[in-house]
Design a protein around this motif. Structure first.
Motif, PDB file in Angstrom:
ATOM      1  N   TYR A  22      -9.457  -0.779   0.691  1.00 45.14           N
ATOM      2  CA  TYR A  22      -8.767  -0.661  -0.594  1.00 45.14           C
ATOM      3  C   TYR A  22      -7.354  -0.155  -0.362  1.00 45.14           C
ATOM      4  O   TYR A  22      -7.062   0.515   0.622  1.00 45.14           O
ATOM      5  CB  TYR A  22      -9.538   0.239  -1.566  1.00 45.14           C
ATOM      6  CG  TYR A  22      -9.835   1.624  -1.039  1.00 45.14           C
ATOM      7  CD1 TYR A  22      -9.013   2.703  -1.340  1.00 45.14           C
ATOM      8  CD2 TYR A  22     -10.954   1.848  -0.247  1.00 45.14           C
ATOM      9  CE1 TYR A  22      -9.291   3.965  -0.857  1.00 45.14           C
ATOM     10  CE2 TYR A  22     -11.244   3.106   0.241  1.00 45.14           C
ATOM     11  CZ  TYR A  22     -10.411   4.165  -0.071  1.00 45.14           C
ATOM     12  OH  TYR A  22     -10.680   5.416   0.412  1.00 45.14           O
ATOM     13  N   PRO A  54      -6.213   2.163 -10.895  1.00 43.94           N
ATOM     14  CA  PRO A  54      -6.600   0.793 -10.551  1.00 43.94           C
ATOM     15  C   PRO A  54      -6.673   0.645  -9.036  1.00 43.94           C
ATOM     16  O   PRO A  54      -5.893   1.254  -8.311  1.00 43.94           O
ATOM     17  CB  PRO A  54      -5.470  -0.070 -11.124  1.00 43.94           C
ATOM     18  CG  PRO A  54      -4.455   0.856 -11.680  1.00 43.94           C
ATOM     19  CD  PRO A  54      -4.898   2.262 -11.466  1.00 43.94           C
ATOM     20  N   ARG A  56      -7.347  -2.191  -5.719  1.00 42.43           N
ATOM     21  CA  ARG A  56      -7.571  -3.527  -5.167  1.00 42.43           C
ATOM     22  C   ARG A  56      -8.523  -3.368  -3.999  1.00 42.43           C
ATOM     23  O   ARG A  56      -8.277  -2.584  -3.086  1.00 42.43           O
ATOM     24  CB  ARG A  56      -6.258  -4.142  -4.701  1.00 42.43           C
ATOM     25  CG  ARG A  56      -6.463  -5.518  -4.112  1.00 42.43           C
ATOM     26  CD  ARG A  56      -5.171  -6.215  -3.796  1.00 42.43           C
ATOM     27  NE  ARG A  56      -5.467  -7.411  -3.020  1.00 42.43           N
ATOM     28  CZ  ARG A  56      -4.776  -7.800  -1.976  1.00 42.43           C
ATOM     29  NH1 ARG A  56      -3.720  -7.115  -1.589  1.00 42.43           N
ATOM     30  NH2 ARG A  56      -5.111  -8.884  -1.328  1.00 42.43           N
ATOM     31  N   THR A  71     -10.601  -6.508  -8.052  1.00 40.27           N
ATOM     32  CA  THR A  71      -9.892  -5.382  -8.649  1.00 40.27           C
ATOM     33  C   THR A  71     -10.919  -4.484  -9.320  1.00 40.27           C
ATOM     34  O   THR A  71     -11.979  -4.935  -9.763  1.00 40.27           O
ATOM     35  CB  THR A  71      -8.826  -5.834  -9.674  1.00 40.27           C
ATOM     36  OG1 THR A  71      -9.451  -6.644 -10.662  1.00 40.27           O
ATOM     37  CG2 THR A  71      -7.710  -6.601  -9.001  1.00 40.27           C
TER      38      THR A  71
END
Length: 123
Positions: A22, A54, A56, A71
């Motif tokens: 991540y 948030p 990824r 996501t």
């Protein structure tokens, strides 16, 4: 502390370790997810991101040809000093997952569920 009553029930989680990468402000970090559900996963880390952040994710599911680019959003964190029964890390809820990836995640979770012994039985 009781969870808020207006939230939908959390999908059942399955204990399973898989590598996950991540993005943070300092680049990509690789850690281990220690459980997964069709709606998210929990990453074992000593340095969880803040709730609401948030994220990824790059997730490699066994049986899939390529890693998933997903996501998510941090929904809960456990710090290292919360006690022996708490794994330090962060819960990530998947967001904006396309139908194909969602189907593959659900298939993986269901396959895992079918392979695991029922509660109370030794494997």
């Amino acid at each position: 502390m009781e969870p808020p009553q207006n939230l939908p029930p959390r999908p059942p989680r399955l204990e399973y370790e898989l590598p996950v990468a991540y993005r943070t402000v300092s680049g990509f970090i690789t850690d281990w997810a220690v459980n997964i559900s069709r709606g998210g996963l929990f990453i074992n880390t000593q340095k969880p991101l803040s709730v609401g952040t948030p994220v990824r994710l790059i997730v490699s599911l066994p049986g899939t040809e390529f890693p998933f680019d997903l996501t998510g959003r941090v929904t809960r964190i456990n710090t290292a000093h919360e006690g022996a029964n708490h794994v330090p890390g962060m819960a990530i809820e998947f967001v904006n997952v396309d139908a194909e990836k969602r189907a593959l995640i659900e298939q993986f979770v269901e396959r895992l569920r079918a392979e695991m012994p029922p509660d109370g039985e030794a494997g």
